[in-house]
Design an enzyme around this catalytic site. Structure first.
Site: not given
Ligand code: GKR
Ligand code: MG
Length: 427
Positions: A197, A226, A325
């Protein structure tokens, strides 16, 4: 069979201080657990992301679906659309009212499949057409993060934590920290592919993090990054070139189907999305523009289990790949994702899961155990799991006490860094 009641329980569970493009995770993540009861004594369960609009709507859905037959899933979906969508809403796509109705039905759909499976004595995977694989692989979902355990400990460590639960409390604020996290997570769960992330630090730092992961894990571990669409097209091209030959896929580097389509012409990495295309209504333009190569499905967002099976078919029709996802979640969602993953012919990537970041559970038997980075489903009827009412009540009390009713990562980040804004770190 008739639906007699729907019980909606908002819960909150411990979430560590994970960072993303939108800010910082709160010490508690929100979910909603639903139970659909029937006159034959069968109850089905579902789980969905928390938040006041979905919660309000779910609390009002009872009068719409009580009296209906759980086997009539299409009629139930239409009844929900008719009740919760105006004509205008039904023509719009993306977020807003339609999204709330779709999300509500997503949770209801899982509970209906659970009821139907229990009624006919078959696991949900069989109701989706049967297994095309016995087990599904998941990927290690890495986050930059502050030190801390989350929940009542916040940014402090839980002195009783051991093993992975101790390792996950480490800060990961640079490539070395992320490599440490990746090794600990892969060792504990057996994951064989990795997602980072991003969208948190300068793109060069995040690119260096991927390169450090490649060095640490070698070529046999597929890698994904991502940035949650926070990089400009120019930035995505620049850093995309540095990651050619390294990434399995590049997930939502930049915003909009148009930018993704322009990026796709410039770099030779498959592009994936759970942001530029999130509903059936957006597929025609996605395909016409050539915005991406892979759609990240999510039954919580696309309208349930059956809708996600249909998404797989549509993806293959247009030559798109299919991945999955996730968001912070517990075991009802994980079990539903696994039934779906075992049934989806088009799925060809390890699925995302936030599950390693959580510690609590609402199902009997406690935390679900990954084996070699994968999960299978049982032959028990329905989802094959049952609610643990003691844990449900405990997590409901957390919800009542934590004071969070909507996720807002920007506000959480500003508690730590008052000058932080979303716009201040768009690259
Ligand atoms: O849990 O911070 C998080 C993610 O950024 C999530 O909110 C996203 O929806 O996992 C997600 C993604 O793949 O964009
Ligand atoms: Mg994503």
């Amino acid at each position: 069979m008739k639906i007699t009641d729907i019980v909606v329980t908002p819960i909150a569970f411990t979430d560590p201080p994970l960072l993303n493009a939108a800010g910082l995770h709160a010490p508690y993540a929100l979910r909603i657990i639903i139970e659909i009861k029937t006159d034959e004594g069968i109850t089905g369960i579902g789980e969905i992301a928390g938040g006041s609009s979905v919660l309000d709507s779910l609390q009002k859905v009872k009068e719409t679906i009580v009296g209906m037959d759980p086997f009539e899933r299409n009629a139930i979906r239409l009844a929900i659309d008719n009740k919760f969508l105006s004509v205008m809403d039904s023509m719009s796509v993306g977020y807003g009212h339609r999204n709330v109705a779709v999300r509500m039905f997503s949770a209801i759909d899982v509970a209906l499949f659970d009821i139907i499976g229990k009624a006919v004595g078959k696991p949900v995977v069989d109701l989706l057409g049967g297994r095309v694989r016995d087990r599904v692989d998941f990927s290690a979902y890495l986050f930059y993060k502050y030190e801390g355990a989350g929940g009542p400990f916040g940014f402090k460590r839980n002195p009783n934590a051991t093993g992975w639960h101790k390792d996950k409390e480490e800060a990961a604020l640079d490539p070395d920290g992320v490599v440490y996290q990746a090794k600990a997570m892969c060792k504990e769960f057996g994951f064989k592919s990795i997602k980072l992330k991003a969208g948190v630090f300068h793109p060069q730092v995040e690119t260096d993090t991927i390169l450090a992961l490649r060095k640490a894990f070698g070529e046999s571990y597929p890698l994904r990054i991502d940035p949650n669409a926070i990089w400009s097209l120019e930035t995505s091209i620049k850093y995309g070139h540095m990651l050619e030959g390294v990434l399995e896929y590049f997930e939502d580097p930049c915003k909009s189907q148009e930018s993704m389509a322009a990026l796709r012409k410039e770099i030779s990495i498959p592009l994936a999305t759970n942001m530029c295309t999130t509903s059936f209504g957006e597929i025609p333009s996605d395909v016409a523009l050539g915005a991406d190569d892979i759609i990240l499905s999510d039954h919580h967002i696309w309208g349930g289990l059956d809708a996600t099976m249909q998404l797989g078919r549509i993806c293959s029709t247009f030559g798109l790949g299919l991945s999955m996802h996730s968001n912070s979640h517990l075991g009802i969602s994980l079990t539903a994702m696994t039934h779906l993953g075992c049934a989806l012919p088009e799925l060809s990537y390890a699925m995302d899961t936030h599950y390693p970041w959580q510690s609590e559970e609402v199902i009997k038997g406690g935390r679900i155990q990954f084996e070699d980075g994968s999960l299978g489903v049982s032959n028990e009827p329905g989802l094959g799991i049952e609610l643990d009412y003691e844990q449900l009540e405990k997590l409901h009390q957390n919800y009542l006490n934590c004071g969070i009713i909507d996720r807002n990562d920007e506000i959480e980040m500003q508690k730590v860094n008052p000058d932080w804004t979303f716009a201040s770190h768009v690259y």
